[in-house]
Design a protein around this motif. Structure first.
Motif, PDB file in Angstrom:
ATOM      1  N   LEU A  36     -90.036 -24.871  12.036  1.00 45.54           N
ATOM      2  CA  LEU A  36     -90.430 -26.281  12.059  1.00 45.54           C
ATOM      3  C   LEU A  36     -91.557 -26.558  11.062  1.00 45.54           C
ATOM      4  O   LEU A  36     -91.551 -27.594  10.391  1.00 45.54           O
ATOM      5  N   SER A  37     -92.512 -25.642  10.952  1.00 46.52           N
ATOM      6  CA  SER A  37     -93.623 -25.871  10.016  1.00 46.52           C
ATOM      7  C   SER A  37     -93.134 -25.820   8.572  1.00 46.52           C
ATOM      8  O   SER A  37     -93.589 -26.594   7.727  1.00 46.52           O
ATOM      9  N   ASP A  38     -92.192 -24.940   8.272  1.00 45.18           N
ATOM     10  CA  ASP A  38     -91.634 -24.886   6.913  1.00 45.18           C
ATOM     11  C   ASP A  38     -90.761 -26.112   6.626  1.00 45.18           C
ATOM     12  O   ASP A  38     -90.666 -26.561   5.482  1.00 45.18           O
ATOM     13  N   ALA A  39     -90.140 -26.648   7.667  1.00 49.62           N
ATOM     14  CA  ALA A  39     -89.231 -27.788   7.492  1.00 49.62           C
ATOM     15  C   ALA A  39     -89.958 -29.067   7.099  1.00 49.62           C
ATOM     16  O   ALA A  39     -89.330 -30.005   6.601  1.00 49.62           O
ATOM     17  N   VAL A  40     -91.269 -29.124   7.330  1.00 50.19           N
ATOM     18  CA  VAL A  40     -92.020 -30.340   6.991  1.00 50.19           C
ATOM     19  C   VAL A  40     -92.984 -30.139   5.821  1.00 50.19           C
ATOM     20  O   VAL A  40     -93.795 -31.014   5.531  1.00 50.19           O
ATOM     21  N   MET A  41     -92.880 -29.020   5.135  1.00 48.33           N
ATOM     22  CA  MET A  41     -93.714 -28.813   3.939  1.00 48.33           C
ATOM     23  C   MET A  41     -93.360 -29.835   2.872  1.00 48.33           C
ATOM     24  O   MET A  41     -92.188 -30.154   2.671  1.00 48.33           O
ATOM     25  N   GLY A  42     -94.360 -30.351   2.185  1.00 48.09           N
ATOM     26  CA  GLY A  42     -94.102 -31.357   1.163  1.00 48.09           C
ATOM     27  C   GLY A  42     -93.844 -32.717   1.791  1.00 48.09           C
ATOM     28  O   GLY A  42     -94.081 -32.924   2.986  1.00 48.09           O
ATOM     29  N   ASN A  43     -93.350 -33.645   1.011  1.00 49.56           N
ATOM     30  CA  ASN A  43     -93.040 -34.986   1.508  1.00 49.56           C
ATOM     31  C   ASN A  43     -91.536 -35.147   1.663  1.00 49.56           C
ATOM     32  O   ASN A  43     -90.791 -35.171   0.677  1.00 49.56           O
ATOM     33  N   ASN A  44     -91.117 -35.225   2.922  1.00 51.92           N
ATOM     34  CA  ASN A  44     -89.694 -35.356   3.224  1.00 51.92           C
ATOM     35  C   ASN A  44     -89.576 -36.193   4.497  1.00 51.92           C
ATOM     36  O   ASN A  44     -89.673 -35.670   5.600  1.00 51.92           O
ATOM     37  N   VAL A  45     -89.394 -37.488   4.329  1.00 48.43           N
ATOM     38  CA  VAL A  45     -89.483 -38.403   5.461  1.00 48.43           C
ATOM     39  C   VAL A  45     -88.468 -38.084   6.553  1.00 48.43           C
ATOM     40  O   VAL A  45     -88.767 -38.216   7.745  1.00 48.43           O
ATOM     41  N   TYR A  46     -87.266 -37.641   6.179  1.00 49.06           N
ATOM     42  CA  TYR A  46     -86.259 -37.344   7.207  1.00 49.06           C
ATOM     43  C   TYR A  46     -86.717 -36.175   8.078  1.00 49.06           C
ATOM     44  O   TYR A  46     -86.666 -36.251   9.315  1.00 49.06           O
TER      45      TYR A  46
END
Length: 260
Positions: free
Chosen positions: A71-81
């Motif tokens: 989950l933490s890797d899935a939100v790295m950077g800017n990715n609104v979805y």
């Protein structure tokens, strides 16, 4: 492990894969999300921790670790979805419960701090009413308090006890009177296990300090001035204490977190 490996190349997130993975987790939430949610979940995890061996690379506890890190890797950077999906999978109230859980392993707390940072603060689309949400500031206070406890354990003070806290600090009486904010007992020899939490926590709190000082919105400024002034005093003190104690007093810990 495979899903985690496709989310980024080095430190560069792969947005398409982040969307695919978070969409899969949402669709299969009931069968994949073993996060031990809620108070009953925390009790179940504690029982599992007591039954597991620390070096176990298989089993439910290892899956639990990897899921938080996914989950933490899935939100790295800017990715609104992906950010929106993870907000559904791990709401702020659950983030707070994880941070305040005395038995939550350091590895999971480190991932939770990243999730708070990347899925709620540094987002592509601002989270509505984030700054005036009291749960946010409870999370911040819990991170700062835990970091303060770690800084004490990294010094010559020894195991953390309420009476070991300096009476000249903004934590005076705070931890003793509010055990729910996250002051945990950390033996000096265990401090090294908290390195990822410290690295993530320092990054998050320093960004927060910069954001806080630069805030110009009068509506928010009034709320922050009235509701969070003491919290930010504790944040500043904890960051300062941690940098000092970790560098000077514990050769086995972080020599300099900025150079790791």
């Amino acid at each position: 492990r495979f899903l985690k490996s496709i989310l980024r190349i080095g430190n560069e997130p792969v947005k398409r894969n982040q969307r695919l993975v978070t969409n899969l987790l949402l669709l299969e939430k009931d069968s994949t999300m073993e996060l031990f949610i809620g108070k009953e979940g925390k009790r179940e995890r504690q029982t599992l921790l007591q039954q597991s061996r620390p070096m176990d690379n298989e089993g439910l506890m290892q899956y639990h670790y990897l899921l938080f890190e996914l989950l933490s890797d899935a939100v790295m950077g800017n990715n609104v979805y992906s950010e929106t999906a993870v907000q559904v999978l791990l709401p702020l109230e659950e983030v707070l419960l994880q941070l305040q859980d005395d038995h939550c392993p350091p590895r999971i707390k480190a991932a939770v701090v990243l999730i708070l940072d990347e899925a709620y603060f540094r987002t592509e689309r601002p989270v509505k009413d984030l700054i005036t949400n009291p749960v946010v500031w409870e999370c911040v206070d819990s991170i700062a308090t835990t970091m303060f406890c770690i800084s004490q354990a990294a010094s010559e003070v020894g195991p953390i006890q309420a009476h070991a806290i300096s009476k000249s600090s903004p934590f005076d009486g705070w931890i003793r009177d509010r055990p729910q904010v996250g002051c945990i007992k950390i033996e000096k020899g265990d401090v090294v296990l908290w390195r990822p939490f410290i690295e993530n926590g320092l990054n998050f709190l320093e960004i927060l300090l910069s954001f806080y000082s630069d805030l110009r919105d009068e509506g928010h400024a009034k709320y922050l001035r009235e509701k969070t002034h003491n919290i930010m005093d504790r944040v500043s003190f904890a960051v300062s204490m941690l940098k000092t104690s970790s560098v000077k007093n514990n050769s086995d810990f972080i020599k300099d977190v900025r150079n790791q």
